[in-house]
Motif scaffolding. Sequence first.
Motif, PDB file in Angstrom:
ATOM      1  N   ASP A   1       0.922  -1.304  -0.100  1.00 26.09           N
ATOM      2  CA  ASP A   1       0.096  -0.045   0.198  1.00 26.09           C
ATOM      3  C   ASP A   1       0.783   1.082  -0.050  1.00 26.09           C
ATOM      4  O   ASP A   1       1.430   1.587   0.911  1.00 26.09           O
ATOM      5  CB  ASP A   1      -0.966   0.034   1.133  1.00 26.09           C
ATOM      6  N   VAL A   2       0.947   2.016  -1.194  1.00 17.88           N
ATOM      7  CA  VAL A   2       1.891   3.146  -1.218  1.00 17.88           C
ATOM      8  C   VAL A   2       1.439   4.200  -0.173  1.00 17.88           C
ATOM      9  O   VAL A   2       2.394   5.070  -0.043  1.00 17.88           O
ATOM     10  CB  VAL A   2       1.740   3.693  -2.521  1.00 17.88           C
ATOM     11  N   THR A   3       0.446   4.188   0.383  1.00 16.36           N
ATOM     12  CA  THR A   3       0.122   5.299   1.495  1.00 16.36           C
ATOM     13  C   THR A   3       0.903   5.048   2.748  1.00 16.36           C
ATOM     14  O   THR A   3       0.932   5.911   3.385  1.00 16.36           O
ATOM     15  CB  THR A   3      -1.422   5.242   1.733  1.00 16.36           C
ATOM     16  N   ASN A   4       1.467   3.886   2.953  1.00 19.90           N
ATOM     17  CA  ASN A   4       2.245   3.208   4.305  1.00 19.90           C
ATOM     18  C   ASN A   4       3.828   3.814   3.893  1.00 19.90           C
ATOM     19  O   ASN A   4       4.262   3.005   3.416  1.00 19.90           O
ATOM     20  CB  ASN A   4       2.079   2.007   4.422  1.00 19.90           C
ATOM     21  N   ASP A   5       4.126   4.696   4.477  1.00 19.66           N
ATOM     22  CA  ASP A   5       5.426   5.256   4.396  1.00 19.66           C
ATOM     23  C   ASP A   5       6.590   4.377   4.617  1.00 19.66           C
ATOM     24  O   ASP A   5       7.553   4.089   3.976  1.00 19.66           O
ATOM     25  CB  ASP A   5       5.691   6.673   5.000  1.00 19.66           C
ATOM     26  N   GLU A   6       6.350   3.886   5.725  1.00 19.59           N
ATOM     27  CA  GLU A   6       7.392   2.690   6.331  1.00 19.59           C
ATOM     28  C   GLU A   6       7.579   1.485   5.299  1.00 19.59           C
ATOM     29  O   GLU A   6       8.333   1.037   4.920  1.00 19.59           O
ATOM     30  CB  GLU A   6       6.957   2.379   7.809  1.00 19.59           C
ATOM     31  N   ALA A   7       6.356   0.909   4.981  1.00 23.80           N
ATOM     32  CA  ALA A   7       6.250  -0.023   4.133  1.00 23.80           C
ATOM     33  C   ALA A   7       7.018   0.222   2.769  1.00 23.80           C
ATOM     34  O   ALA A   7       7.678  -0.428   2.085  1.00 23.80           O
ATOM     35  CB  ALA A   7       4.928  -0.422   3.862  1.00 23.80           C
ATOM     36  N   VAL A   8       6.678   1.460   2.225  1.00 27.43           N
ATOM     37  CA  VAL A   8       7.540   1.781   0.933  1.00 27.43           C
ATOM     38  C   VAL A   8       8.967   1.969   1.200  1.00 27.43           C
ATOM     39  O   VAL A   8       9.617   1.648   0.288  1.00 27.43           O
ATOM     40  CB  VAL A   8       6.659   3.332   0.574  1.00 27.43           C
ATOM     41  N   ARG A   9       9.239   2.381   2.318  1.00 29.71           N
ATOM     42  CA  ARG A   9      10.572   2.726   2.645  1.00 29.71           C
ATOM     43  C   ARG A   9      11.369   1.054   2.604  1.00 29.71           C
ATOM     44  O   ARG A   9      12.467   0.946   2.026  1.00 29.71           O
ATOM     45  CB  ARG A   9      10.836   3.046   4.212  1.00 29.71           C
ATOM     46  N   ASP A  10      10.916   0.128   3.477  1.00 32.98           N
ATOM     47  CA  ASP A  10      11.239  -1.102   3.378  1.00 32.98           C
ATOM     48  C   ASP A  10      11.104  -1.833   1.804  1.00 32.98           C
ATOM     49  O   ASP A  10      12.455  -2.396   1.634  1.00 32.98           O
ATOM     50  CB  ASP A  10      10.450  -2.111   4.399  1.00 32.98           C
ATOM     51  N   TRP A  11      10.387  -1.478   1.235  1.00 32.70           N
ATOM     52  CA  TRP A  11      10.145  -2.049  -0.275  1.00 32.70           C
ATOM     53  C   TRP A  11      11.428  -1.539  -1.206  1.00 32.70           C
ATOM     54  O   TRP A  11      11.962  -2.122  -1.765  1.00 32.70           O
ATOM     55  CB  TRP A  11       8.878  -1.777  -0.965  1.00 32.70           C
ATOM     56  N   ALA A  12      11.484  -0.191  -0.983  1.00 31.05           N
ATOM     57  CA  ALA A  12      12.764   0.556  -1.712  1.00 31.05           C
ATOM     58  C   ALA A  12      13.976   0.019  -1.368  1.00 31.05           C
ATOM     59  O   ALA A  12      14.851  -0.115  -2.396  1.00 31.05           O
ATOM     60  CB  ALA A  12      12.580   2.261  -1.575  1.00 31.05           C
ATOM     61  N   LYS A  13      14.285  -0.270  -0.050  1.00 25.26           N
ATOM     62  CA  LYS A  13      15.585  -0.823   0.182  1.00 25.26           C
ATOM     63  C   LYS A  13      15.675  -2.131  -0.406  1.00 25.26           C
ATOM     64  O   LYS A  13      16.767  -2.577  -1.003  1.00 25.26           O
ATOM     65  CB  LYS A  13      15.563  -0.881   1.787  1.00 25.26           C
ATOM     66  N   HIS A  14      14.718  -2.886  -0.347  1.00 26.28           N
ATOM     67  CA  HIS A  14      14.566  -4.318  -1.175  1.00 26.28           C
ATOM     68  C   HIS A  14      14.828  -4.049  -2.700  1.00 26.28           C
ATOM     69  O   HIS A  14      15.651  -4.787  -3.145  1.00 26.28           O
ATOM     70  CB  HIS A  14      13.318  -5.049  -0.801  1.00 26.28           C
ATOM     71  N   CYS A  15      14.032  -3.289  -3.204  1.00 29.67           N
ATOM     72  CA  CYS A  15      14.479  -3.044  -4.759  1.00 29.67           C
ATOM     73  C   CYS A  15      15.766  -2.578  -5.036  1.00 29.67           C
ATOM     74  O   CYS A  15      16.390  -3.127  -5.823  1.00 29.67           O
ATOM     75  CB  CYS A  15      13.481  -2.112  -5.297  1.00 29.67           C
ATOM     76  N   LEU A  16      16.345  -1.668  -4.104  1.00 29.87           N
ATOM     77  CA  LEU A  16      17.704  -0.933  -4.449  1.00 29.87           C
ATOM     78  C   LEU A  16      18.715  -2.287  -4.245  1.00 29.87           C
ATOM     79  O   LEU A  16      19.830  -2.240  -4.761  1.00 29.87           O
ATOM     80  CB  LEU A  16      17.776   0.176  -3.619  1.00 29.87           C
ATOM     81  N   SER A  17      18.367  -3.097  -3.096  1.00 31.93           N
ATOM     82  CA  SER A  17      19.452  -4.090  -2.745  1.00 31.93           C
ATOM     83  C   SER A  17      19.585  -5.093  -3.923  1.00 31.93           C
ATOM     84  O   SER A  17      20.490  -5.650  -4.332  1.00 31.93           O
ATOM     85  CB  SER A  17      19.133  -4.890  -1.815  1.00 31.93           C
ATOM     86  N   LEU A  18      18.386  -5.278  -4.650  1.00 35.50           N
ATOM     87  CA  LEU A  18      18.264  -6.405  -5.682  1.00 35.50           C
ATOM     88  C   LEU A  18      18.828  -5.869  -6.864  1.00 35.50           C
ATOM     89  O   LEU A  18      19.530  -6.590  -7.715  1.00 35.50           O
ATOM     90  CB  LEU A  18      16.660  -6.788  -5.858  1.00 35.50           C
ATOM     91  N   ALA A  19      18.502  -4.674  -7.342  1.00 35.12           N
ATOM     92  CA  ALA A  19      18.892  -4.047  -8.659  1.00 35.12           C
ATOM     93  C   ALA A  19      19.489  -2.686  -8.757  1.00 35.12           C
ATOM     94  O   ALA A  19      19.787  -2.397 -10.003  1.00 35.12           O
ATOM     95  CB  ALA A  19      17.323  -4.172  -9.608  1.00 35.12           C
ATOM     96  N   GLY A  20      19.569  -2.007  -7.693  1.00 35.61           N
ATOM     97  CA  GLY A  20      20.368  -0.952  -7.597  1.00 35.61           C
ATOM     98  C   GLY A  20      19.277   0.379  -8.100  1.00 35.61           C
ATOM     99  O   GLY A  20      18.152  -0.032  -8.190  1.00 35.61           O
ATOM    100  N   SER A  21      20.044   1.330  -8.400  1.00 28.24           N
ATOM    101  CA  SER A  21      18.818   2.434  -8.851  1.00 28.24           C
ATOM    102  C   SER A  21      18.134   2.246  -9.909  1.00 28.24           C
ATOM    103  O   SER A  21      18.661   1.770 -10.897  1.00 28.24           O
ATOM    104  CB  SER A  21      19.978   3.885  -8.817  1.00 28.24           C
ATOM    105  N   PRO A  22      16.900   2.603 -10.059  1.00 29.25           N
ATOM    106  CA  PRO A  22      16.197   2.524 -11.138  1.00 29.25           C
ATOM    107  C   PRO A  22      16.454   3.506 -12.223  1.00 29.25           C
ATOM    108  O   PRO A  22      16.772   4.720 -12.063  1.00 29.25           O
ATOM    109  CB  PRO A  22      14.641   2.592 -10.726  1.00 29.25           C
ATOM    110  N   ASP A  23      16.535   2.953 -13.472  1.00 24.21           N
ATOM    111  CA  ASP A  23      16.301   3.940 -14.693  1.00 24.21           C
ATOM    112  C   ASP A  23      15.400   4.624 -15.034  1.00 24.21           C
ATOM    113  O   ASP A  23      15.335   5.830 -15.329  1.00 24.21           O
ATOM    114  CB  ASP A  23      17.002   3.208 -16.054  1.00 24.21           C
ATOM    115  N   LEU A  24      14.109   3.910 -14.660  1.00 25.99           N
ATOM    116  CA  LEU A  24      12.795   4.500 -14.912  1.00 25.99           C
ATOM    117  C   LEU A  24      11.617   4.092 -13.643  1.00 25.99           C
ATOM    118  O   LEU A  24      11.692   2.941 -13.279  1.00 25.99           O
ATOM    119  CB  LEU A  24      12.371   4.104 -16.085  1.00 25.99           C
TER     120      LEU A  24
END
Length: 230
Positions: free
Chosen positions: A57-80
């Motif tokens: 749920d993108v309205t949950n800032d803490e959940a978005v923070r954790d998701w972003a950390k996971h994505c960045l660890s998997l693939a690095g900074s997004p191009d898009l």
Amino acid sequence: MTSKVIVITGVSRGLGRVMTDGFIRLGHRVLGCGRSEVAIHELNNLHGPDSCFEVLDVTNDEAVRDWAKHCLSLAGSPDLLINNAALVNRNAPLWKVPASEFSMVVDVNIKGVANVIRHFVPAMIAKRSGVIVNLSSGWGRSTDAEVAPYCATKWAIEGLTKALAQELPQGMAATPLNPGIINTDMLRSTFGSQARDYPNAERWAKTAVPWLLGLGPKDNGLSLTVGEPH
């Protein structure tokens, strides 16, 4: 074409789903989120393990923070980075829209976008590269009756994105994007049977996906519409 890392919100259905399928079909890696557990499970089965999808749920800032950390660890900074997740209010005059419904539209369409930007864009700025696309609407540049809350949020997205564009370093871009009028669940909820007169999401994606891949620093701060020259 060099494979890109693409982050998309709202991948469970509609434009988010067809963009996901289209980017992956062209050899790109997609990291996405959505609220439907069934749809997210299906996407992981269909496209994993290179691409990855999470219930969020993108309205949950803490959940978005954790998701972003996971994505960045998997693939690095997004191009898009594509902020696609959005809600529309049920057709009604503004004074008849319940406070709870008004708040939910604002929370998803504005605060959700800000949450995603807050936790992904610093990594993009560190690389001084990447494009941020915040989905706007024709109703972010015009208005209509009975969709005042939605119009308000999409006008906000136009301003938010243009201000963000002024804050980014050279080499990056942020653009508010009108996808056009597409026959999706959201359009059917407002247009009713008239939605059938417009192209479906799959047809739209054939133009939109390669067009999105062509966005770059030259587009920073521009209010764009899918398919127009850029």
